[in-house]
Enzyme design. Structure first.
Site, mmCIF file in Angstrom:
data_model
loop_
_atom_site.group_PDB
_atom_site.id
_atom_site.type_symbol
_atom_site.label_atom_id
_atom_site.label_comp_id
_atom_site.label_asym_id
_atom_site.label_seq_id
_atom_site.Cartn_x
_atom_site.Cartn_y
_atom_site.Cartn_z
ATOM 1 N N HIS A 154 -8.953 -3.732 -1.097
ATOM 2 C CA HIS A 154 -7.670 -3.322 -0.539
ATOM 3 C C HIS A 154 -7.425 -4.028 0.794
ATOM 4 C CE1 HIS A 154 -4.216 -0.704 -0.417
ATOM 5 N NE2 HIS A 154 -4.531 -0.243 0.781
ATOM 6 N N SER A 211 0.838 -1.194 0.000
ATOM 7 C CA SER A 211 0.000 0.000 0.000
ATOM 8 C C SER A 211 0.880 1.254 0.000
ATOM 9 C CB SER A 211 -0.953 -0.048 1.195
ATOM 10 O OG SER A 211 -1.927 0.953 1.115
ATOM 11 N N ASP A 249 -9.765 -2.773 -5.752
ATOM 12 C CA ASP A 249 -8.850 -1.893 -5.009
ATOM 13 C C ASP A 249 -8.734 -0.576 -5.757
ATOM 14 O OD1 ASP A 249 -6.522 -0.654 -3.863
ATOM 15 O OD2 ASP A 249 -5.775 -2.612 -3.259
#
Length: 317
Positions: free
Chosen positions: A283, A155, A253
């Site tokens: 996500h 991320s 995502d």
């Protein structure tokens, strides 16, 4: 169409129970949401913490290594935790780092880089670079094979991983043989289709979260030019000469499209890259729902990729 109706059935309960981040309304609450839960330490991995020098101060790193290691030099991986540049701490990835140690038979150094908005760009990437330089300069003390060093993160940590690969290339810094920017946060423009798809309140990292996090991270640099690839890796003019890469992302995502565009650019630049797209996945799905089949398959996939990269002459079972 609601995103929830497209999520894999095995992931829906976790998705529905996640309260969502509120970065603009309550940053501290959001930070507590990702704070590390107490986990049982593996008896097969030794973990130590220490402070290392960085420009103008000190930096915490956590070092994970096999408990039964010999005097043989081991490959190493610098791990960069996620959190959109504004959340997170190395402690939350203890279990993951232990698994990398065991699967890839390596040493992991996890860096506690400074977070925005208290410390906007370039503090975070400078800390990551300091961690990389330190672990290679102290290779003898750490028992690291400097010819087998990788970098990885997820991320926001994936965005920093991509930026770190660019910085190390441009500075002629430590040699990196592999990079693993997992579902990385790469582009502050929020112009991709997927950045417009994930908008529902309570979604795990939605458009509002992303805009807020980038504003906090970039601060007064939010309109900086295309030369700022260390802040915004998607703006890098050239990806040539970067180390081989592995990445993955869920189809649901927000970072889907910027990840796919970056993968395509890596391939076009002659960089070897392996990429996996997971349908029906949001996500952080493999972190929030670790017991599901798709999560186990995903994590094993990137663990095995790291093992292959750090042990290129070995055949995996």
């Amino acid at each position: 169409m609601s995103i929830e109706t497209r999520i894999l059935p095995e992931l829906r309960e976790v998705y529905s129970q996640f309260p969502g981040f509120e970065l603009e309304k309550n940053l501290e609450w959001s930070r507590n949401l990702v704070s590390a839960a107490s986990v049982k330490k593996s008896e097969h991995v030794n973990t130590t913490s220490r402070k290392i020098p960085r420009d103008g101060g000190e930096l915490l790193v956590k070092i994970y290594e096999p408990a039964d290691r010999t005097n043989d030099l081991l490959p190493a991986m610098l791990w960069i935790h996620g959190g959109g540049y504004v959340l997170g701490h190395p402690d939350m990835d203890d279990k993951l780092c232990e698994r990398f140690v065991q699967t890839a038979e390596c040493i992991v150094v996890s860096v506690d880089y400074r977070l925005a908005p208290e410390h906007p760009y370039p503090a975070g990437i400078e800390d990551c670079y300091a961690g990389l330089v330190w672990m290679t300069e102290e290779a003898a003390m750490l028992g690291i094979d400097v010819n087998r060093v990788a970098i990885a993160g997820a991320s926001g940590g994936g965005g920093l991983t991509a930026a770190l690969a660019l910085m190390a290339r441009d500075k002629g810094g430590p040699s990196i043989i592999f990079q693993m920017p997992l579902y990385p946060m790469l582009d502050n423009r929020n112009i991709t289709p997927s950045s417009h798809e994930i908008t529902e309140e309570g979604s795990i990292w939605n458009r509002t979260d992303n805009v807020a996090a980038w504003n906090m991270y970039l601060g007064e640099e939010n309109d900086i030019s295309g030369s700022s690839s260390y802040a915004i890796p998607s703006r890098a003019e050239s990806l040539a000469g970067l180390p081989p890469a592995y990445t993955c992302v869920g189809q649901l995502d927000l970072f889907r499209d910027e990840t796919m565009e970056y993968v395509a650019r890596l391939a076009q630049a002659g960089v070897d890259v392996e990429f996996h797209l997971y349908p029906g996945c949001f996500h952080l799905f493999e972190i929030l729902a670790p017991e599901t089949e798709v999560s186990q398959r995903t994590v094993q996939g990137y663990m095995d990729a790291m093992a292959r990269a750090l042990h290129p002459n070995r055949t995996l079972n």
